[in-house]
Design a protein around this motif. Sequence first.
Motif, PDB file in Angstrom:
ATOM      1  N   THR A   1     -44.778  45.874  66.819  1.00 45.86           N
ATOM      2  CA  THR A   1     -44.722  45.232  65.511  1.00 45.86           C
ATOM      3  C   THR A   1     -43.272  44.988  65.153  1.00 45.86           C
ATOM      4  O   THR A   1     -42.406  45.819  65.449  1.00 45.86           O
ATOM      5  N   PRO A   2     -42.960  43.855  64.580  1.00 45.02           N
ATOM      6  CA  PRO A   2     -41.568  43.587  64.231  1.00 45.02           C
ATOM      7  C   PRO A   2     -41.125  44.416  63.038  1.00 45.02           C
ATOM      8  O   PRO A   2     -41.934  45.005  62.329  1.00 45.02           O
ATOM      9  N   SER A   3     -39.836  44.441  62.831  1.00 44.68           N
ATOM     10  CA  SER A   3     -39.316  45.059  61.624  1.00 44.68           C
ATOM     11  C   SER A   3     -39.711  44.220  60.425  1.00 44.68           C
ATOM     12  O   SER A   3     -40.111  43.052  60.566  1.00 44.68           O
ATOM     13  N   LEU A   4     -39.605  44.789  59.223  1.00 43.35           N
ATOM     14  CA  LEU A   4     -39.917  44.016  58.025  1.00 43.35           C
ATOM     15  C   LEU A   4     -38.994  42.816  57.918  1.00 43.35           C
ATOM     16  O   LEU A   4     -39.429  41.714  57.543  1.00 43.35           O
ATOM     17  N   ASP A   5     -37.712  42.993  58.283  1.00 42.34           N
ATOM     18  CA  ASP A   5     -36.780  41.870  58.227  1.00 42.34           C
ATOM     19  C   ASP A   5     -37.213  40.753  59.176  1.00 42.34           C
ATOM     20  O   ASP A   5     -37.181  39.569  58.815  1.00 42.34           O
ATOM     21  N   GLY A   6     -37.628  41.119  60.401  1.00 43.65           N
ATOM     22  CA  GLY A   6     -38.095  40.117  61.352  1.00 43.65           C
ATOM     23  C   GLY A   6     -39.364  39.444  60.870  1.00 43.65           C
ATOM     24  O   GLY A   6     -39.554  38.230  61.026  1.00 43.65           O
ATOM     25  N   PHE A   7     -40.255  40.245  60.265  1.00 47.42           N
ATOM     26  CA  PHE A   7     -41.517  39.737  59.731  1.00 47.42           C
ATOM     27  C   PHE A   7     -41.254  38.702  58.646  1.00 47.42           C
ATOM     28  O   PHE A   7     -41.833  37.614  58.636  1.00 47.42           O
ATOM     29  N   LEU A   8     -40.343  39.041  57.723  1.00 51.10           N
ATOM     30  CA  LEU A   8     -40.036  38.133  56.618  1.00 51.10           C
ATOM     31  C   LEU A   8     -39.243  36.924  57.094  1.00 51.10           C
ATOM     32  O   LEU A   8     -39.395  35.816  56.552  1.00 51.10           O
ATOM     33  N   MET A   9     -38.403  37.098  58.123  1.00 50.11           N
ATOM     34  CA  MET A   9     -37.639  35.972  58.665  1.00 50.11           C
ATOM     35  C   MET A   9     -38.580  34.920  59.238  1.00 50.11           C
ATOM     36  O   MET A   9     -38.445  33.722  58.960  1.00 50.11           O
ATOM     37  N   ALA A  10     -39.548  35.359  60.030  1.00 48.18           N
ATOM     38  CA  ALA A  10     -40.511  34.415  60.605  1.00 48.18           C
ATOM     39  C   ALA A  10     -41.363  33.790  59.496  1.00 48.18           C
ATOM     40  O   ALA A  10     -41.677  32.598  59.533  1.00 48.18           O
ATOM     41  N   GLY A  11     -41.750  34.613  58.497  1.00 47.85           N
ATOM     42  CA  GLY A  11     -42.548  34.089  57.392  1.00 47.85           C
ATOM     43  C   GLY A  11     -41.792  33.042  56.590  1.00 47.85           C
ATOM     44  O   GLY A  11     -42.370  32.023  56.191  1.00 47.85           O
ATOM     45  N   ARG A  12     -40.510  33.283  56.361  1.00 46.67           N
ATOM     46  CA  ARG A  12     -39.704  32.312  55.622  1.00 46.67           C
ATOM     47  C   ARG A  12     -39.583  31.013  56.408  1.00 46.67           C
ATOM     48  O   ARG A  12     -39.633  29.915  55.827  1.00 46.67           O
ATOM     49  N   ALA A  13     -39.456  31.109  57.740  1.00 45.49           N
ATOM     50  CA  ALA A  13     -39.372  29.900  58.560  1.00 45.49           C
ATOM     51  C   ALA A  13     -40.648  29.084  58.452  1.00 45.49           C
ATOM     52  O   ALA A  13     -40.612  27.851  58.414  1.00 45.49           O
TER      53      ALA A  13
ATOM     54  N   GLY B   1     -42.486  40.547  50.219  1.00 44.21           N
ATOM     55  CA  GLY B   1     -41.137  40.969  49.867  1.00 44.21           C
ATOM     56  C   GLY B   1     -41.106  42.267  49.098  1.00 44.21           C
ATOM     57  O   GLY B   1     -40.147  43.055  49.203  1.00 44.21           O
ATOM     58  N   ALA B   2     -42.156  42.523  48.316  1.00 43.44           N
ATOM     59  CA  ALA B   2     -42.214  43.766  47.534  1.00 43.44           C
ATOM     60  C   ALA B   2     -42.345  45.000  48.422  1.00 43.44           C
ATOM     61  O   ALA B   2     -42.123  46.126  47.955  1.00 43.44           O
ATOM     62  N   LEU B   3     -42.699  44.800  49.701  1.00 39.45           N
ATOM     63  CA  LEU B   3     -42.823  45.950  50.606  1.00 39.45           C
ATOM     64  C   LEU B   3     -41.483  46.620  50.867  1.00 39.45           C
ATOM     65  O   LEU B   3     -41.452  47.780  51.301  1.00 39.45           O
ATOM     66  N   ARG B   4     -40.394  45.933  50.631  1.00 37.77           N
ATOM     67  CA  ARG B   4     -39.071  46.534  50.839  1.00 37.77           C
ATOM     68  C   ARG B   4     -38.927  47.839  50.060  1.00 37.77           C
ATOM     69  O   ARG B   4     -38.228  48.755  50.485  1.00 37.77           O
TER      70      ARG B   4
END
Length: 450
Positions: A261-273, A291-294
Amino acid sequence: MTAIEGELVSGTGSTADTSGVPFAVQNPLRIPRERYYDRGFFDLENEKLWPRTWQMACRLEEIPHPNDFTEYEIGTDSVLLVRQADMSVKAFHNACRHRATQLEKGVGRLPGGQLVCPFHGWRWNADGSNSFVYGDHGFAPECLRPDELRLRECKVETWGGCAWINMSPDAGPLRESLAPVVDMLDALGWGNWQVKWWKEVILEANWKIAQEAFMEGYHVPQTHPQLAFGLPIEDYPVDATEYHVHPNGHSHFENKVDGGTPSLDGFLMAGRALADGQDAMTLERDLNVLGALRHRLKPGDNVRKAAAEALRAHAEGAGIPWTEGMENSPLFTSGEVFVFPNLFFLPQYMNSLAYRIRPYGNDPERCRFEVWSLTTYPETEVRPRAESLGRFAKDDADNWGLIPLQDFSNIERQQAGVRTRGFDGLRLATEWEAAIGNMHLELDRRLAQD
């Protein structure tokens, strides 16, 4: 059955004699190049594939009210889908029974519930029965028999928020044709998806070249580096995706259970793309929730599991339908489902990107490529009639995000490449590209039928 097991499947297990099919596939890992431009092969598809195959003709949101209609074109055929008074759907071959004039074009609403021929004014009710013949006394009785004046129908079934047609009177049930991928999509709540936006492009490529670009995720790190979680291609986990081929030409791919599983940052980066590059699959609504998961994730927490729990809580609070257990599907966070012959769903969360690719006119090397962003809306939200935003140029950066622009470029360059004298055919990976071979086996099976 998975391609990883080294097996490809086609049809219902019967072996078809494809000796009469030009450029038939002898080895599903090697696809003859001529299948992408040869006129005889293209004509055979128009004769034996499209008229005998269940295909998604429209989304039900296109014809939400009685007497709404939309036109579906495939090859040289035009079919009108008309919503009936009881909310069922009928599909009619778009030709006046007098002298063949097309009755309607595009989309609209039947005035007075009547299909009217623009040439001589003959009329039909929304159910296909003839209601008026101008100057009927001037015709021989055998030319005006009611059963012969009735508009000719295609078979229609509805499933997953769509109307499907088959022009063959001998067609079997839709669900049988869609098995087994229909169950996967049901588990994701595909009947709840509705159109967020919809547009199309004309590409200078055979319809199969265009769709094969999406039958594997192997191209992601090179074509879409912004989706690769910030990893260079050398480090992108090519083995993290599991590919499956199925009977009837269908296929799907998904993340492996043990693929990490990716990191939250990687997860959000792909989601933002995805949100910025497509406005599909991951939407701004989802990014706000994720984003609130941070502020809530603890070291060691599974990001995918936490994301599913947060999205479900949001859906329940917002009145958005949630299919029980869909968060347990390996397709919930990413993947792709191909529905033979030409329909794709790329689901994520409560959303999906969808593609429909078909020949454009009578040209083997041009295709219509339609793209939908689908999502699940609150049950209380009244949605407008779904309408295409239009047809946009393949390089129109104002109307296409970065991701489709990247894909369009590859597709047309591949079509040019198959024409190159030094190229003799596709060579496919057993691990990543077997769905392409499986699709071609099913295509040959159908082209070989009498």
